[in-house]
Write an enzyme that holds these catalytic residues in place. Structure first.
Site, PDB file in Angstrom:
ATOM      1  N   ARG A  44       0.824  -1.099   0.221  1.00 15.45           N
ATOM      2  CA  ARG A  44       0.126  -0.054  -0.021  1.00 15.45           C
ATOM      3  C   ARG A  44       0.993   1.308   0.086  1.00 15.45           C
ATOM      4  NH1 ARG A  44      -1.102   3.657   3.825  1.00 15.45           N
ATOM      5  NH2 ARG A  44      -2.969   4.955   3.835  1.00 15.45           N
ATOM      6  N   LEU A  45       0.661   1.945  -1.029  1.00 20.09           N
ATOM      7  CA  LEU A  45       1.647   3.173  -1.183  1.00 20.09           C
ATOM      8  C   LEU A  45       0.887   4.308  -0.311  1.00 20.09           C
ATOM      9  CD1 LEU A  45       2.605   1.228  -3.447  1.00 20.09           C
ATOM     10  CD2 LEU A  45       2.987   3.456  -4.946  1.00 20.09           C
ATOM     11  N   ASP A  46       1.548   4.975   0.395  1.00 15.85           N
ATOM     12  CA  ASP A  46       0.960   5.865   1.312  1.00 15.85           C
ATOM     13  C   ASP A  46       1.032   7.238   0.827  1.00 15.85           C
ATOM     14  OD1 ASP A  46       0.366   6.838   4.370  1.00 15.85           O
ATOM     15  OD2 ASP A  46       2.170   8.091   3.616  1.00 15.85           O
TER      16      ASP A  46
ATOM     17  N   GLU B  38      -3.105   5.157  -1.309  1.00 12.98           N
ATOM     18  CA  GLU B  38      -4.041   6.071  -0.601  1.00 12.98           C
ATOM     19  C   GLU B  38      -3.803   7.463  -1.447  1.00 12.98           C
ATOM     20  OE1 GLU B  38      -4.066   8.328   3.520  1.00 12.98           O
ATOM     21  OE2 GLU B  38      -2.204   7.543   2.906  1.00 12.98           O
TER      22      GLU B  38
ATOM     23  N   HIS C 197      -6.067   3.286  11.026  1.00 11.62           N
ATOM     24  CA  HIS C 197      -5.142   3.972  11.723  1.00 11.62           C
ATOM     25  C   HIS C 197      -5.060   5.303  11.854  1.00 11.62           C
ATOM     26  CE1 HIS C 197      -2.781   4.332   8.104  1.00 11.62           C
ATOM     27  NE2 HIS C 197      -2.101   5.415   8.896  1.00 11.62           N
TER      28      HIS C 197
ATOM     29  N   ASN D 193      -5.952   9.815  14.357  1.00  4.48           N
ATOM     30  CA  ASN D 193      -5.932  11.503  14.159  1.00  4.48           C
ATOM     31  C   ASN D 193      -7.073  12.284  14.906  1.00  4.48           C
ATOM     32  OD1 ASN D 193      -3.731  11.245  12.441  1.00  4.48           O
ATOM     33  ND2 ASN D 193      -5.005  11.479  10.549  1.00  4.48           N
TER      34      ASN D 193
END
Length: 611
Positions: free
Chosen positions: A262-264, A300, A397, A402
């Site tokens: 998963r590429l943030d 993302e 997460h 947050n």
């Protein structure tokens, strides 16, 4: 079976014995290799800023650093392991020493994905790769088919979410050695579980990033980001930078046999070139996928760029397999809690319509103006894409952590509401994602935590509390002082899951609901997803708080959702076909009569060729 990815940098064992060390350092005139803290060996400068040296006496387990002309010792940016954390020496690793037992594993088709996101450090009291292994049987029994592990790349200190990593190839020593991570992947595959890993290609963490000292070309000051100058994917001398990240992709997919990445936050990557780095990374995925493996590239992307999710006419993936759909999370959250602060304000006026749009078309925002973003247009049309391109979730997460106090959705919404939204999440055609502990309504929060050095720690704590000053409930400085200190060990300890809770009320009932829904998904939904295209979806909004949705699945059957998110009984058309699931506040009489009480959900399936 042995696995090894050959890289043009870092420390690599040679066939003749010894180790070849290679570093890209275009910003300095000389580099000295410090080996095992006793030898100082000048490296040979070659072309384009490269330095290299083969040392016949170096071996597996040798510790090494690079000394810059000013005397600064730095670790290898391509280190496979840094046992003394990010400021210490790197260790020579033999990737082929690990014996894999999953030679027949080819991954799983994406239509089978049920994703479970976890943080290695707080998932179990052990806080290690071994701790995750101990829970694999539980996850398989739950109905999970894919683990998504928050970043493990070496970060400062012992506690971190992982997005502050500075050594992208080195699993953090707080979790175990590289071979321990491989054991986790191997054990997961034995149980039919895919393993996806979060990776961060938009920035390096604020502590321990030494690249500026010897490779300033790694960054492009023409682009500014929240972390400073952007990583140089499109400026002068960028080829070595792009290779660094492309090899990182291949390293995890090949050497660690991961099933995807998963590429943030790719919206924070600055790249004006063509092909851009996301497209080049997609080519790397395709090269692995071509070897008869299912590997999945997940994004993302706050910008809702549907272009990266396109399919060919034959349903062949062009770039990314899927994207986290933040829009649907925000809609779920507004429906369940009535909160409308911050970015939730964009979803507060018509949450039911936007939920229906997410479930039938992908993004809620497909080019419309975002009031939260001061009228900026957001998103691209996505209705042509298959549901498989959008990962749905009620929690993750970010959305928990947050919040100032890390409250989970189950801490904010009633059990009746949670049953309804969970039933939609787990039986919709889109792949669902659960965040660790969600499946049993854990009482533990998930707070923002880190373990920076003293110079940075105070600034992070103050910055964290300052972020919330614009919220009315934190306008008072005394209220902000109650926000947990991210650097305190107690903040991290509060997030470690209590697994003893799963045997007790009310947690056991929530767990049984998740198990039952995932069993129904496996029986009724998953076998029919392949080949459905976009599902020719139909939406009928019955009121401001109720809707009826329909998709045509890959075998021609019709999947129907009826949902009432209001406080009044709503009349709906009677259920057609087989009733798959109804929330506990619905009985067969009400369902057949087409009456939906408050916060009720019903799923049905009609087989055959029906219009």
């Amino acid at each position: 079976m042995k696995r090894r990815h050959i890289m043009p940098f870092g420390a690599n064992l040679t066939d003749a014995g010894g180790v070849r060390f290679r570093l890209w350092a275009p910003g300095v005139a000389a580099i000295v290799l410090q080996l095992d803290e006793v030898q100082e060996l000048p490296m040979v400068a070659t072309d384009s800023g490269w330095f290299e040296l083969t040392v016949p006496t170096a071996n597996i387990g040798s510790r090494y650093s690079f000394r810059l002309p000013d005397g600064l010792l730095v670790p290898d940016p391509a280190s496979r392991y840094n046992p003394e954390d990010i400021h210490g020496p790197s260790e020579v690793i033999n990737p082929a020493a690990f014996e894999w037992s999953d030679g027949d594993w080819r991954g799983r088709p994406w239509e089978e994905a049920v994703i479970y996101e976890l943080h290695v450090g707080s998932f179990t009291p052990a806080g290690s790769f071994y701790g995750v292994i101990e829970r694999l049987d539980y996850l398989a029994e739950l109905g999970v088919t894919a683990l998504e592990i928050m970043p493990v790349s070496d970060f400062p200190g012992h506690r971190n979410w992982g997005y502050d990593g500075v050594l992208p190839f080195a699993p953090d020593a707080a979790y175990g050695r590289p071979e321990d991570f491989k054991r986790l992947v191997d054990a997961a595959h034995k149980r039919g579980l895919m393993v996806l890993l979060d990776v961060v290609y938009n920035h390096f963490g604020p502590e321990g990033n030494y690249l500026h000292a010897y490779a300033p070309d790694f960054f492009n000051p023409r682009h500014t980001t929240p972390w400073g100058a952007a990583i140089n994917f499109d400026g002068e001398n960028n080829r070595a930078v792009r290779d660094f990240f492309v090899h990182n992709v291949l390293y995890w997919l090949e050497e660690f046999h991961l099933d995807g990445l998963r590429l943030d936050a790719i919206h924070a990557i600055c790249d004006d070139s063509s092909p851009d780095i996301i497209e080049e990374i997609a080519e790397a995925f395709m090269s692995v996928r071509g070897s008869d493996r299912h590997v999945h590239m997940v994004l993302e992307n706050e910008h809702n760029q549907a272009r990266y999710l396109g399919r060919e006419d034959t349903d062949v993936i062009r770039h990314a397999t899927a994207q986290w759909n933040d829009d649907i999370h925000h809609v779920f959250h507004v429906l369940a809690t009535s909160e409308s602060d911050g970015y939730y304000s964009d979803y507060a006026a018509e949450p039911t319509r936007l939920l229906g749009r997410c479930l039938t078309e992908g993004f809620a925002y497909q080019g419309e103006a975002s009031a939260f973003a001061h009228g900026k247009l957001r998103g691209e049309p996505s209705g042509h894409l298959p549901p498989a391109a959008f990962i749905n979730f009620l929690q993750n997460h970010d959305q928990i952590g947050n919040r100032a106090f890390g409250e989970r959705l189950s801490h904010l919404a009633s059990p009746v509401v949670m049953e309804a939204v969970t039933a939609i999440l787990l039986l919709s055609p889109q792949p669902p994602l659960l965040f660790m502990g969600e499946e049993f309504a854990t009482t533990q929060p998930f707070l923002f935590f880190c373990d920076f050095g003293p110079e940075l720690a105070q600034a992070v704590t103050e910055g964290r509390r300052r972020e919330f000053s614009r919220f009315a409930r934190f306008s008072d400085p005394a209220a902000r002082e109650r926000i947990p200190d991210p650097n305190a060990e107690a903040t991290f300890n509060a997030c470690v899951l209590d697994w003893a809770a799963i045997d007790n009320a009310p947690h056991l009932a929530v767990l049984e609901l998740h198990r039952a829904l995932l069993s129904l998904r496996r029986q009724w939904i998953t076998p029919r997803l392949a080949g459905m295209g976009n599902g020719d979806p139909k939406m009928n909004q019955l009121s401001m708080r109720a809707l009826n949705l329909r998709w045509r699945l890959g075998d021609g059957s019709l999947l129907t959702l009826a949902a009432n998110f209001g406080e009044d009984v709503v009349e709906m058309a009677p259920t057609v076909g087989s009733l798959i699931f109804a929330t506990s506040n619905l009985d067969n009489v009400m369902t057949k009569a087409g009456q939906m009480p408050p916060w009720s959900v019903a799923w049905s399936l009609q087989s055959g060729d029906h219009s």
